[in-house]
Design an enzyme around this catalytic site. Sequence first.
Site, PDB file in Angstrom:
ATOM      1  N   ASP A 140       0.573  -1.105   0.124  1.00  0.00           N
ATOM      2  CA  ASP A 140       0.126  -0.173  -0.044  1.00  0.00           C
ATOM      3  C   ASP A 140       0.940   1.107   0.186  1.00  0.00           C
ATOM      4  OD1 ASP A 140       1.389  -0.151   2.358  1.00  0.00           O
ATOM      5  OD2 ASP A 140      -0.726  -1.099   3.580  1.00  0.00           O
ATOM      6  N   GLU A 144      -1.264  -8.862  -0.971  1.00  0.00           N
ATOM      7  CA  GLU A 144      -1.926  -8.407   0.024  1.00  0.00           C
ATOM      8  C   GLU A 144      -3.352  -7.247  -0.626  1.00  0.00           C
ATOM      9  OE1 GLU A 144       0.604  -5.257   3.124  1.00  0.00           O
ATOM     10  OE2 GLU A 144       0.959  -7.501   4.209  1.00  0.00           O
ATOM     11  N   GLU A 173      -1.831   5.482   3.558  1.00  0.00           N
ATOM     12  CA  GLU A 173      -2.025   3.661   2.596  1.00  0.00           C
ATOM     13  C   GLU A 173      -3.208   2.899   2.740  1.00  0.00           C
ATOM     14  OE1 GLU A 173       0.085   4.665   5.324  1.00  0.00           O
ATOM     15  OE2 GLU A 173       2.488   4.896   4.596  1.00  0.00           O
ATOM     16  N   HIS A 216       7.709   4.349  12.358  1.00  0.00           N
ATOM     17  CA  HIS A 216       7.899   5.431  11.179  1.00  0.00           C
ATOM     18  C   HIS A 216       6.326   6.030  11.204  1.00  0.00           C
ATOM     19  CE1 HIS A 216       6.153   2.571   8.531  1.00  0.00           C
ATOM     20  NE2 HIS A 216       6.689   1.666   9.340  1.00  0.00           N
ATOM     21  N   ARG A 257       3.472   7.852   9.553  1.00  0.00           N
ATOM     22  CA  ARG A 257       3.409   9.068   8.711  1.00  0.00           C
ATOM     23  C   ARG A 257       2.223   9.743   9.816  1.00  0.00           C
ATOM     24  NH1 ARG A 257       5.069  11.403   3.526  1.00  0.00           N
ATOM     25  NH2 ARG A 257       6.207   9.774   3.037  1.00  0.00           N
ATOM     26  N   HIS A 289      14.096   4.050  11.767  1.00  0.00           N
ATOM     27  CA  HIS A 289      13.419   4.305  10.514  1.00  0.00           C
ATOM     28  C   HIS A 289      14.803   5.619   9.963  1.00  0.00           C
ATOM     29  CE1 HIS A 289      11.594   5.262   6.994  1.00  0.00           C
ATOM     30  NE2 HIS A 289      11.258   4.057   6.894  1.00  0.00           N
TER      31      HIS A 289
HETATM   32  C1  UD1 Z   1       7.049   4.514   3.501  1.00  0.00           C
HETATM   33  C2  UD1 Z   1       6.020   4.516   3.121  1.00  0.00           C
HETATM   34  C3  UD1 Z   1       4.967   3.346   3.598  1.00  0.00           C
HETATM   35  C4  UD1 Z   1       5.641   2.436   4.447  1.00  0.00           C
HETATM   36  C5  UD1 Z   1       7.285   2.893   4.423  1.00  0.00           C
HETATM   37  C6  UD1 Z   1       8.107   1.626   4.982  1.00  0.00           C
HETATM   38  C7  UD1 Z   1       4.524   5.781   1.313  1.00  0.00           C
HETATM   39  C8  UD1 Z   1       3.784   6.968   1.324  1.00  0.00           C
HETATM   40  N1  UD1 Z   1       5.177   5.544   2.825  1.00  0.00           N
HETATM   41  O1  UD1 Z   1       7.174   5.384   4.466  1.00  0.00           O
HETATM   42  O2  UD1 Z   1       3.628   2.849   3.733  1.00  0.00           O
HETATM   43  O3  UD1 Z   1       5.327   1.982   5.929  1.00  0.00           O
HETATM   44  O4  UD1 Z   1       8.112   3.024   3.752  1.00  0.00           O
HETATM   45  O5  UD1 Z   1       8.871   1.650   5.925  1.00  0.00           O
HETATM   46  O6  UD1 Z   1       4.861   5.117   0.927  1.00  0.00           O
HETATM   47  N2  UD1 Z   1      14.720   7.991   3.809  1.00  0.00           N
HETATM   48  C9  UD1 Z   1      15.976   7.709   3.614  1.00  0.00           C
HETATM   49  N3  UD1 Z   1      16.510   5.859   3.063  1.00  0.00           N
HETATM   50  C10 UD1 Z   1      15.509   5.491   2.950  1.00  0.00           C
HETATM   51  C11 UD1 Z   1      14.246   5.275   2.561  1.00  0.00           C
HETATM   52  C12 UD1 Z   1      13.753   6.215   3.619  1.00  0.00           C
HETATM   53  O7  UD1 Z   1      16.488   8.431   3.531  1.00  0.00           O
HETATM   54  O8  UD1 Z   1      16.198   4.369   2.247  1.00  0.00           O
HETATM   55  C13 UD1 Z   1      14.241   9.177   4.233  1.00  0.00           C
HETATM   56  C14 UD1 Z   1      14.294   9.984   3.361  1.00  0.00           C
HETATM   57  O9  UD1 Z   1      14.281  11.430   3.184  1.00  0.00           O
HETATM   58  C15 UD1 Z   1      13.015   9.769   2.288  1.00  0.00           C
HETATM   59  C16 UD1 Z   1      11.803   9.268   3.787  1.00  0.00           C
HETATM   60  O10 UD1 Z   1      12.557   9.139   4.397  1.00  0.00           O
HETATM   61  O11 UD1 Z   1      12.504  11.411   1.455  1.00  0.00           O
HETATM   62  C17 UD1 Z   1      10.229   9.290   3.619  1.00  0.00           C
HETATM   63  O12 UD1 Z   1      10.846   8.242   2.882  1.00  0.00           O
HETATM   64  P1  UD1 Z   1       9.254   7.551   1.714  1.00  0.00           P
HETATM   65  O13 UD1 Z   1       9.683   6.483   1.605  1.00  0.00           O
HETATM   66  O14 UD1 Z   1       8.682   9.015   1.337  1.00  0.00           O
HETATM   67  O15 UD1 Z   1       7.877   7.556   3.652  1.00  0.00           O
HETATM   68  P2  UD1 Z   1       8.385   6.558   4.399  1.00  0.00           P
HETATM   69  O16 UD1 Z   1       7.926   6.902   5.552  1.00  0.00           O
HETATM   70  O17 UD1 Z   1       9.757   5.588   4.491  1.00  0.00           O
HETATM   71  N1  UDP Z   2      12.655  -4.207   9.247  1.00  0.00           N
HETATM   72  C1  UDP Z   2      14.091  -4.479   8.586  1.00  0.00           C
HETATM   73  N2  UDP Z   2      14.751  -4.355   9.409  1.00  0.00           N
HETATM   74  C2  UDP Z   2      14.221  -2.356  10.365  1.00  0.00           C
HETATM   75  C3  UDP Z   2      13.412  -3.017  10.502  1.00  0.00           C
HETATM   76  C4  UDP Z   2      12.230  -3.758  10.016  1.00  0.00           C
HETATM   77  O1  UDP Z   2      14.430  -5.641   8.393  1.00  0.00           O
HETATM   78  O2  UDP Z   2      15.691  -2.121  11.139  1.00  0.00           O
HETATM   79  C5  UDP Z   2      11.886  -5.335   8.826  1.00  0.00           C
HETATM   80  C6  UDP Z   2      10.408  -5.980   9.165  1.00  0.00           C
HETATM   81  O3  UDP Z   2      11.104  -7.327   9.723  1.00  0.00           O
HETATM   82  C7  UDP Z   2       9.989  -6.530   8.453  1.00  0.00           C
HETATM   83  C8  UDP Z   2       9.625  -4.970   7.761  1.00  0.00           C
HETATM   84  O4  UDP Z   2      11.410  -4.640   7.350  1.00  0.00           O
HETATM   85  O5  UDP Z   2       9.677  -7.018   7.249  1.00  0.00           O
HETATM   86  C9  UDP Z   2       8.684  -3.254   8.225  1.00  0.00           C
HETATM   87  O6  UDP Z   2       9.062  -2.673   7.394  1.00  0.00           O
HETATM   88  P1  UDP Z   2       8.848  -0.803   7.778  1.00  0.00           P
HETATM   89  O7  UDP Z   2       7.972  -1.223   9.118  1.00  0.00           O
HETATM   90  O8  UDP Z   2       9.383  -0.436   7.342  1.00  0.00           O
HETATM   91  O9  UDP Z   2       7.084  -0.871   6.897  1.00  0.00           O
HETATM   92  P2  UDP Z   2       5.877  -1.391   7.128  1.00  0.00           P
HETATM   93  O10 UDP Z   2       6.189  -2.510   7.127  1.00  0.00           O
HETATM   94  O11 UDP Z   2       4.942  -0.659   8.377  1.00  0.00           O
HETATM   95  O12 UDP Z   2       4.536  -1.290   6.001  1.00  0.00           O
END
Ligand code: UD1
Ligand code: UDP
Length: 371
Positions: free
Chosen positions: A97, A119, A133, A214, A216, A246
């Site tokens: 999502d 999923e 999401e 993490h 939002r 995160h």
């Molecule tokens: C995203 C997804 C969320 C999911 C989560 C898993 C959307 C809107 N959100 O949220 O559904 O649960 O991923 O973790 O699709 N960043 C880094 N390096 C990384 C990843 C993120 O620096 O490897 C930082 C960057 O500044 C980036 C910010 O995190 O702009 C936000 O990343 P984004 O994918 O937009 O949102 P998440 O909060 O990670």
């Molecule tokens: N996870 C990981 N390393 C971490 C934290 C989480 O590999 O430091 C894995 C965890 O086992 C799970 C997935 O990442 O499978 C969850 O990801 P996240 O919490 O970023 O996203 P969400 O599931 O909430 O979309």
Amino acid sequence: MARKILSVFGTRPEAIKLFPLIHALERDDRFVSRTCISAQHRGMLDQVLAIAEIAPDHDLDLMTPGQTLDELTARALTGIGRVLDTEKPDWVVVQGDTTTVMAGALAAYYRQIPVCHVEAGLRSGDIHHPWPEEVNRKVVGSFAALHCAPTETAAAALRRENVDPESVRVTGNTVIDALHWVTQRIEREPDLASGLAELERRFAGKRIIGMTSHRRENFGEGMRGIADAVKRIAARPDVAVIFPVHLNPNVREVMNAELSGLDNVALIEPLDYPHFARLLDISYLMLSDSGGVQEEAPALGKPVLVMRETTERPEGVEAGTALLVGTDPDRIVAETVRLLDDEAAYAAMARAHNPFGDGKSADRISDLLAG
Ligand code: UD1
Ligand code: UDP
């Protein structure tokens, strides 16, 4: 002729939940498997690609620091659209999502390419929790050709939305396939998950609380509530919190400001999947607002206190391994202390259940894609 399947994904959890299917497609001569990553995440996605040994065919490299939803959506939609025009797949597979999922599916729909949604059918019933999401997955659910629901509850949610029942299949959740895979890898190669040894020594004799956060919709007040709760819990001498933070700056700013330097709290970099599996294994309980952790913890019999107001995964709560506690610090502290001090309460939650699957979901989905 072999069917060409293009798997499109962008974040850590999508990669974790899609690698079992990509592996299954790669070893099956009914398919030509291609992959496109938006790289909505960079470092956290690359960690999964490395362990799962996936070299994407297309890498859009979209992530920018502090990206906004509208910019990311626009760039993902056009970027993935271009890949679809080149690849012309028979199916596009998306999982979950995120923004990448919604944009990737939409780009396929605009080209009348059938979408397989892995999923499918998760619903909290609240478009603000989780945000955005809930709307992303409803958008995909409105036109996917194949909905792979992890559970009967998710399938029923789709049928209630008048989705063609023939297109809805209960496959289980591929996260359980991923968890089995990584557990077996660690058994064969323990060094893959040995990097927590120093922390394990530092916290010897204490009960470990594993943590992730993490969401939002929790930014601001919610995150501060979570941090406050952790501070109070970690004041106990008998516990230690291990928190891989995160990479989202909105998370890091609050958590670093509130929690760094505390004796019983280790703020660490995101763990790769084997090390996170190890963290689950050594944890007495989990505090998390993550989706995936709500599925993994019940499978391993680890109590998980879910720091959200609602969940689209009621199965863990019904099985008794997960409990919704929201982000109010008093509630988080009270429920954590109860699990730490009340053996019966802990024993009632710490039982392994597999409401999310049996580890064979990827094979079921590939059979559906072949059929
Ligand atoms: C995203 C997804 C969320 C999911 C989560 C898993 C959307 C809107 N959100 O949220 O559904 O649960 O991923 O973790 O699709 N960043 C880094 N390096 C990384 C990843 C993120 O620096 O490897 C930082 C960057 O500044 C980036 C910010 O995190 O702009 C936000 O990343 P984004 O994918 O937009 O949102 P998440 O909060 O990670
Ligand atoms: N996870 C990981 N390393 C971490 C934290 C989480 O590999 O430091 C894995 C965890 O086992 C799970 C997935 O990442 O499978 C969850 O990801 P996240 O919490 O970023 O996203 P969400 O599931 O909430 O979309």
